[in-house]
Design a protein around this motif. Structure first.
Motif, PDB file in Angstrom:
ATOM      1  N   MET A 177      38.568 113.012  14.123  1.00  0.00           N
ATOM      2  CA  MET A 177      39.787 112.748  13.357  1.00  0.00           C
ATOM      3  C   MET A 177      41.006 112.830  14.269  1.00  0.00           C
ATOM      4  SD  MET A 177      40.178 113.997   9.411  1.00  0.00           S
ATOM      5  CE  MET A 177      39.327 115.452   9.594  1.00  0.00           C
ATOM      6  N   MET A 181      43.745 109.848  15.181  1.00  0.00           N
ATOM      7  CA  MET A 181      45.184 109.995  14.967  1.00  0.00           C
ATOM      8  C   MET A 181      45.956 109.737  16.248  1.00  0.00           C
ATOM      9  SD  MET A 181      44.984 113.162  12.278  1.00  0.00           S
ATOM     10  CE  MET A 181      46.580 113.158  11.493  1.00  0.00           C
ATOM     11  N   PRO A 184      45.161 105.087  17.080  1.00  0.00           N
ATOM     12  CA  PRO A 184      44.758 104.375  15.859  1.00  0.00           C
ATOM     13  C   PRO A 184      43.930 103.112  16.118  1.00  0.00           C
ATOM     14  CG  PRO A 184      47.034 105.047  15.694  1.00  0.00           C
ATOM     15  CD  PRO A 184      46.609 105.327  17.111  1.00  0.00           C
ATOM     16  N   ILE A 187      40.197 103.427  15.571  1.00  0.00           N
ATOM     17  CA  ILE A 187      39.655 103.793  14.255  1.00  0.00           C
ATOM     18  C   ILE A 187      38.335 103.098  13.880  1.00  0.00           C
ATOM     19  CG2 ILE A 187      40.129 103.661  11.757  1.00  0.00           C
ATOM     20  CD1 ILE A 187      42.990 104.614  12.396  1.00  0.00           C
ATOM     21  N   TRP A 195      30.045 107.760  10.698  1.00  0.00           N
ATOM     22  CA  TRP A 195      28.908 107.469   9.790  1.00  0.00           C
ATOM     23  C   TRP A 195      27.613 108.003  10.393  1.00  0.00           C
ATOM     24  CZ3 TRP A 195      31.608 106.916   5.874  1.00  0.00           C
ATOM     25  CH2 TRP A 195      32.534 105.896   5.627  1.00  0.00           C
TER      26      TRP A 195
ATOM     27  N   TYR B 169      32.107  97.415  -1.608  1.00  0.00           N
ATOM     28  CA  TYR B 169      32.255  98.572  -0.730  1.00  0.00           C
ATOM     29  C   TYR B 169      32.834  98.176   0.626  1.00  0.00           C
ATOM     30  CZ  TYR B 169      30.716 102.061   2.666  1.00  0.00           C
ATOM     31  OH  TYR B 169      30.668 102.949   3.701  1.00  0.00           O
ATOM     32  N   ILE B 173      36.336  99.489   2.381  1.00  0.00           N
ATOM     33  CA  ILE B 173      36.371 100.134   3.690  1.00  0.00           C
ATOM     34  C   ILE B 173      37.368  99.412   4.614  1.00  0.00           C
ATOM     35  CG2 ILE B 173      35.010 100.633   5.792  1.00  0.00           C
ATOM     36  CD1 ILE B 173      34.412 102.549   3.486  1.00  0.00           C
ATOM     37  N   MET B 177      40.655 101.097   6.145  1.00  0.00           N
ATOM     38  CA  MET B 177      40.787 101.151   7.594  1.00  0.00           C
ATOM     39  C   MET B 177      42.173 100.641   8.017  1.00  0.00           C
ATOM     40  SD  MET B 177      37.576 100.392  10.108  1.00  0.00           S
ATOM     41  CE  MET B 177      36.898  99.163   9.169  1.00  0.00           C
ATOM     42  N   MET B 180      44.694 103.302   7.335  1.00  0.00           N
ATOM     43  CA  MET B 180      44.667 104.353   8.367  1.00  0.00           C
ATOM     44  C   MET B 180      45.403 103.932   9.625  1.00  0.00           C
ATOM     45  SD  MET B 180      40.770 105.593   8.676  1.00  0.00           S
ATOM     46  CE  MET B 180      40.084 106.950   7.784  1.00  0.00           C
ATOM     47  N   MET B 181      45.175 102.685  10.023  1.00  0.00           N
ATOM     48  CA  MET B 181      45.759 102.216  11.272  1.00  0.00           C
ATOM     49  C   MET B 181      47.273 102.087  11.149  1.00  0.00           C
ATOM     50  SD  MET B 181      42.721  99.571  12.298  1.00  0.00           S
ATOM     51  CE  MET B 181      42.978  99.249  14.037  1.00  0.00           C
ATOM     52  N   PRO B 184      48.664 106.643  10.629  1.00  0.00           N
ATOM     53  CA  PRO B 184      47.646 107.579  11.132  1.00  0.00           C
ATOM     54  C   PRO B 184      47.721 108.974  10.492  1.00  0.00           C
ATOM     55  CG  PRO B 184      48.616 106.351  12.940  1.00  0.00           C
ATOM     56  CD  PRO B 184      49.436 106.032  11.722  1.00  0.00           C
ATOM     57  N   ARG B 185      48.884 109.356   9.982  1.00  0.00           N
ATOM     58  CA  ARG B 185      48.942 110.680   9.341  1.00  0.00           C
ATOM     59  C   ARG B 185      48.093 110.727   8.064  1.00  0.00           C
ATOM     60  NH1 ARG B 185      54.970 110.592   8.226  1.00  0.00           N
ATOM     61  NH2 ARG B 185      54.110 108.540   7.784  1.00  0.00           N
ATOM     62  N   ILE B 187      45.140 109.676   7.810  1.00  0.00           N
ATOM     63  CA  ILE B 187      43.705 109.639   8.124  1.00  0.00           C
ATOM     64  C   ILE B 187      42.858 110.696   7.399  1.00  0.00           C
ATOM     65  CG2 ILE B 187      42.039 109.969  10.024  1.00  0.00           C
ATOM     66  CD1 ILE B 187      43.900 108.242  11.767  1.00  0.00           C
ATOM     67  N   PRO B 188      43.240 111.979   7.432  1.00  0.00           N
ATOM     68  CA  PRO B 188      42.360 112.960   6.766  1.00  0.00           C
ATOM     69  C   PRO B 188      42.142 112.639   5.283  1.00  0.00           C
ATOM     70  CG  PRO B 188      43.942 114.069   8.180  1.00  0.00           C
ATOM     71  CD  PRO B 188      44.358 112.625   8.126  1.00  0.00           C
ATOM     72  N   LEU B 191      40.005 109.448   4.779  1.00  0.00           N
ATOM     73  CA  LEU B 191      38.590 109.716   5.042  1.00  0.00           C
ATOM     74  C   LEU B 191      37.888 110.264   3.804  1.00  0.00           C
ATOM     75  CD1 LEU B 191      38.396 111.182   8.643  1.00  0.00           C
ATOM     76  CD2 LEU B 191      37.266 109.116   7.771  1.00  0.00           C
ATOM     77  N   MET B 194      37.081 107.465   1.734  1.00  0.00           N
ATOM     78  CA  MET B 194      35.948 106.725   2.307  1.00  0.00           C
ATOM     79  C   MET B 194      34.616 107.390   1.996  1.00  0.00           C
ATOM     80  SD  MET B 194      36.814 105.215   6.024  1.00  0.00           S
ATOM     81  CE  MET B 194      37.875 103.786   6.221  1.00  0.00           C
ATOM     82  N   TRP B 195      34.577 108.716   2.116  1.00  0.00           N
ATOM     83  CA  TRP B 195      33.318 109.414   1.795  1.00  0.00           C
ATOM     84  C   TRP B 195      32.936 109.160   0.333  1.00  0.00           C
ATOM     85  CZ3 TRP B 195      31.862 109.790   6.327  1.00  0.00           C
ATOM     86  CH2 TRP B 195      32.438 110.563   7.333  1.00  0.00           C
ATOM     87  N   ARG B 198      31.586 105.700  -0.053  1.00  0.00           N
ATOM     88  CA  ARG B 198      30.226 105.604   0.462  1.00  0.00           C
ATOM     89  C   ARG B 198      29.224 106.225  -0.517  1.00  0.00           C
ATOM     90  NH1 ARG B 198      28.595 104.090   5.563  1.00  0.00           N
ATOM     91  NH2 ARG B 198      26.579 104.813   6.265  1.00  0.00           N
TER      92      ARG B 198
END
Lengths: 236, 236
Positions: A177, A181, A184, A187, A195, B169, B173, B177, B180-181, B184-185, B187-188, B191, B194-195, B198
């Motif tokens: 992670m 960050m 980017p 990613i 995964w 799905y 994703i 993605m 996130m890009m 970037p803050r 991201i957590p 994610l 995303m889990w 999935r």
């Protein structure tokens, strides 16, 4: 420890031989799955394209073994009408091979990710999974060993190892992670590694399932959804 | 379609009643799991803390049903020594409830993620899972329906729905993605979403497993690891 299987008490020597043959096939399937997982991790670590391809190619062998053992289990139930611990053994085997087959799928998917990433720059990230992968292979080896001896004590020891795998996994996720960050653009590739990390972590869960089937067979007790404390009571 | 169960042909009315009772319990378990999954998604979408907590609290009911049905299956094998299609039904049930229980775990984990994210800014991202979640609930509903009628044609139709879930799905994703890009803050939190995506996608895979057990029961044929083409031949 083999005494707990009571293999001596069947009137029918043929039944004995059939049960023993199924057990042997399960161990062979387990050995193959362990090899596949170890090879997939090695292919990833050493960037060995040939090995990664072989793991992918050989997954069908694992699948074929699952189907064959499953059929043998159904046949033995229909023909020999086992009861009590013989029946529990057959049921435990039917469930165990499902988890083994899924671990085989994990090996295949790691090999695929390794192959896809052989040319990309974040390849070194995949290497960060090596220690986690080794822990999973070790746990699988130990649970197969416990299965071979139907050793409840060993099964409970292995069961508890999953905590360590979970901690290793969490550390890797945190590290990846941070990497995302900071950069980017990385990613999409880092996600591939995540995964893979997650599927390796799931191998630990599947090994725990097999521990539960061992305990179910030996103790005649279904310990799924049982707390840690209750689990320890089983050994008393 | 119920004729395919051959429920009429058992000499023992008691055996009939036992098999029918197990089947009813599987459908009740399926209904509960479907409710749990729908509630977890609703809790996520409506930001309903109470509902999320109830889903988490009720997971133990799913687990208890799995253990009870599993025991009933082992008892009926030992006591009634079923063969042929009766035995296949019991084996199909033993496997089906494993997948149902895992779908129950997915509902619980979605409820947990929803709960953890109620206060955070990327909450709206979780909402992006709603359509995927609905597809998974629908697929589960249809596979339970196919199971209730032991309808191979319906099972194969449901089996093929998984492709659509996979595409939904993949689209989510890609979207996450990009998010996130761009930030970037995030991201957590992304994610976490995303889990969840999935695990919803995996519900589709588990529904496919149940389709395979239905076909195994009706046709006496293990179709796991079978190609699409071979699958279509089964219907001919």
């Amino acid at each position: 420890m083999l005494d707990s299987l009571n293999l001596g008490r069947h009137i029918s020597g043929q039944f004995n031989a059939e049960l023993e043959s199924i057990r042997t096939h399960v161990l062979a399937m387990g050995g193959l799955v362990e090899q596949q997982l170890a090879d997939a991790l090695k292919a990833m670590h050493k960037q060995d394209i040939e090995l990664a391809r072989r793991v992918i190619k050989d997954d069908h062998k694992v699948n074929a073994m699952e189907v064959a053992i499953d059929e043998a289990c159904t046949r033995i139930i229909a023909k020999r009408q086992p009861t009590a611990s013989d029946l529990r053994l057959v049921i435990a085997i039917i469930k165990t091979i499902t988890d083994l087959e899924r671990i085989g799928d994990v090996a295949e998917s790691i090999a695929k990710v390794a192959l896809e990433n052989f040319t990309n720059k974040q390849y070194n990230l995949l290497v960060s999974l090596e220690a986690l992968g080794q822990s999973a292979v070790r746990m699988l080896h130990e649970v197969l060993d416990a299965f071979a001896r139907m050793d409840v004590k060993a099964a409970i020891d292995v069961y508890q190892e999953d905590d360590r795998i979970d901690r290793e996994y969490e550390a890797i996720i945190r590290q990846l992670m941070t990497y995302m960050m900071e950069d980017p653009r990385s990613i999409p590739n880092v996600l591939q590694v995540m995964w893979s990390a997650r599927s390796i972590e799931r191998v630990g869960d599947r090994c725990q399932n097999i521990c539960e089937y061992i305990i179910y067979f030996v103790k005649g007790k279904d310990i799924r959804h049982t707390s840690q404390e209750e689990l320890e009571n089983i050994l008393k």
